[in-house]
Write an enzyme that holds these catalytic residues in place. Sequence first.
Site, PDB file in Angstrom:
ATOM      1  N   ARG A  84       0.630  -1.516  -0.130  1.00 50.30           N
ATOM      2  CA  ARG A  84      -0.014   0.056   0.139  1.00 50.30           C
ATOM      3  C   ARG A  84       0.429   1.194  -0.085  1.00 50.30           C
ATOM      4  O   ARG A  84       1.349   1.117   0.708  1.00 50.30           O
ATOM      5  CB  ARG A  84      -0.943   0.331   1.132  1.00 50.30           C
ATOM      6  CG  ARG A  84      -1.717   1.709   1.081  1.00 50.30           C
ATOM      7  CD  ARG A  84      -2.885   1.188   1.225  1.00 50.30           C
ATOM      8  NE  ARG A  84      -3.446   2.766   0.816  1.00 50.30           N
ATOM      9  CZ  ARG A  84      -5.154   2.837   1.775  1.00 50.30           C
ATOM     10  NH1 ARG A  84      -4.946   2.315   2.680  1.00 50.30           N
ATOM     11  NH2 ARG A  84      -5.168   4.326   1.844  1.00 50.30           N
ATOM     12  N   ARG A  94      -6.349   0.161  -3.904  1.00 45.47           N
ATOM     13  CA  ARG A  94      -5.174  -0.015  -3.555  1.00 45.47           C
ATOM     14  C   ARG A  94      -4.521  -1.573  -2.821  1.00 45.47           C
ATOM     15  O   ARG A  94      -6.004  -2.061  -3.193  1.00 45.47           O
ATOM     16  CB  ARG A  94      -5.216   0.576  -1.888  1.00 45.47           C
ATOM     17  CG  ARG A  94      -5.997   0.346  -1.226  1.00 45.47           C
ATOM     18  CD  ARG A  94      -7.219   1.000  -0.541  1.00 45.47           C
ATOM     19  NE  ARG A  94      -7.071   2.727  -0.822  1.00 45.47           N
ATOM     20  CZ  ARG A  94      -8.155   3.291  -0.898  1.00 45.47           C
ATOM     21  NH1 ARG A  94      -8.921   2.874   0.386  1.00 45.47           N
ATOM     22  NH2 ARG A  94      -8.122   4.466  -1.103  1.00 45.47           N
ATOM     23  N   ASP A  97      -6.159  -2.443   2.434  1.00 40.84           N
ATOM     24  CA  ASP A  97      -6.526  -0.375   3.676  1.00 40.84           C
ATOM     25  C   ASP A  97      -7.069  -1.502   4.776  1.00 40.84           C
ATOM     26  O   ASP A  97      -8.002  -2.538   4.650  1.00 40.84           O
ATOM     27  CB  ASP A  97      -8.127  -0.182   2.389  1.00 40.84           C
ATOM     28  CG  ASP A  97      -8.672   0.890   3.910  1.00 40.84           C
ATOM     29  OD1 ASP A  97      -7.295   2.198   4.070  1.00 40.84           O
ATOM     30  OD2 ASP A  97      -9.040   1.555   2.551  1.00 40.84           O
ATOM     31  N   ASP A  99      -8.580  -0.380   8.541  1.00 41.44           N
ATOM     32  CA  ASP A  99      -8.546   0.915   9.231  1.00 41.44           C
ATOM     33  C   ASP A  99      -9.311   0.051  10.076  1.00 41.44           C
ATOM     34  O   ASP A  99     -10.045  -0.660  10.551  1.00 41.44           O
ATOM     35  CB  ASP A  99     -10.155   1.133   8.891  1.00 41.44           C
ATOM     36  CG  ASP A  99      -9.075   2.220   7.196  1.00 41.44           C
ATOM     37  OD1 ASP A  99      -8.461   3.425   8.083  1.00 41.44           O
ATOM     38  OD2 ASP A  99     -10.253   2.231   6.430  1.00 41.44           O
TER      39      ASP A  99
END
Length: 174
Positions: A84, A94, A97, A99
């Site tokens: 990334r 990407r 990801d 989070d």
Amino acid sequence: MEAPRAVWVAVGSSIEPERSIAAALEALRGPLGLEALSTFYRTPALDRPGDPDFYNGAVLGRSRLEPRAIKFGLLRPLEERLGRARGPDRYAPRTIDLDLVLCGELVVEEQGLALPDPEIRMRAFLAVALLDLTPDLVMPDTGGRLAEEIPASWRGQLAAEEEFTRRLRERVMA
């Protein structure tokens, strides 16, 4: 010593999602003791009709780490290891990801870290994935049930990737 708290991590990819998501989840198994994996949903890239679709889901784990250590000491370095590259376009394709979207009952508003993540109530794929993991999820900032804070229609708007999810569960959760 403090007991580990529940942590919910959103997981997405639009570049080689099967490989990228599996690699991320395998790397998170140890540090987060993964307990459950949501269904993954295929979603179009936001405002980018020519970009590949994203596969989005979430995992539930446990950690004694503080939220900042999870986000910046675990998730961000893992994203980098998996290719990334963060740039000015936050919606660009990407490999991965990751989070941190919830961390126990903590409410945090700091530079670079907000918990619960405000996107939970803005993105159907995120809210529905969290409800897959925790159907009675109570939001720490409002004390309300997430299922009552989002439109009921969101679940029907998503394309569930059942076979993709099944293969991930067999590979990562076994």
